[in-house]
Scaffold this motif. Structure first.
Motif, PDB file in Angstrom:
ATOM      1  N   MET A   1     -34.905  34.660 -69.961  1.00 46.37           N
ATOM      2  CA  MET A   1     -36.280  34.282 -69.716  1.00 46.37           C
ATOM      3  C   MET A   1     -36.436  33.642 -68.344  1.00 46.37           C
ATOM      4  N   ASP A   2     -35.515  32.769 -67.984  1.00 51.03           N
ATOM      5  CA  ASP A   2     -35.595  32.090 -66.699  1.00 51.03           C
ATOM      6  C   ASP A   2     -35.456  33.080 -65.537  1.00 51.03           C
ATOM      7  N   MET A   3     -34.651  34.100 -65.694  1.00 49.06           N
ATOM      8  CA  MET A   3     -34.470  35.095 -64.631  1.00 49.06           C
ATOM      9  C   MET A   3     -35.732  35.916 -64.414  1.00 49.06           C
ATOM     10  N   ASP A   4     -36.486  36.168 -65.481  1.00 50.80           N
ATOM     11  CA  ASP A   4     -37.725  36.940 -65.357  1.00 50.80           C
ATOM     12  C   ASP A   4     -38.737  36.212 -64.484  1.00 50.80           C
ATOM     13  N   ILE A   5     -38.750  34.894 -64.528  1.00 48.17           N
ATOM     14  CA  ILE A   5     -39.682  34.103 -63.725  1.00 48.17           C
ATOM     15  C   ILE A   5     -39.306  34.182 -62.247  1.00 48.17           C
TER      16      ILE A   5
END
Length: 77
Positions: A1-5
């Motif tokens: 999830m953090d990488m998508d941001i």
């Protein structure tokens, strides 16, 4: 999830900002390596002429002060 941001800003940076940054960087490097423009060269010559004129004026003023007030050089010390 953090990488998508983080992916969207990185992609935008790589597509828009990085190419503009590189183009401007290498354009400025090329301008620096080309040397002085004609306008800059003319300004430099004008400044040299003004410096020479100022130097002559200083020498004249020092000569006048040497004759009228010989102790003026020792006052600063």
């Amino acid at each position: 999830m953090d990488m998508d941001i983080l992916i969207a800003p990185i992609i935008i940076f790589m597509i828009i900002v990085a190419p503009i940054w590189l183009i401007l960087h290498y354009r400025s490097k090329r301008q620096v390596s080309q040397g002085l423009t004609d306008e800059e060269f003319a300004q430099l010559n004008e400044l040299i002429a003004k410096a020479d004129k100022m130097s002559q004026r200083i020498e004249t003023l020092e000569a006048i002060l040497d004759t009228e007030a010989p102790q003026w050089r020792g006052r600063d010390e």
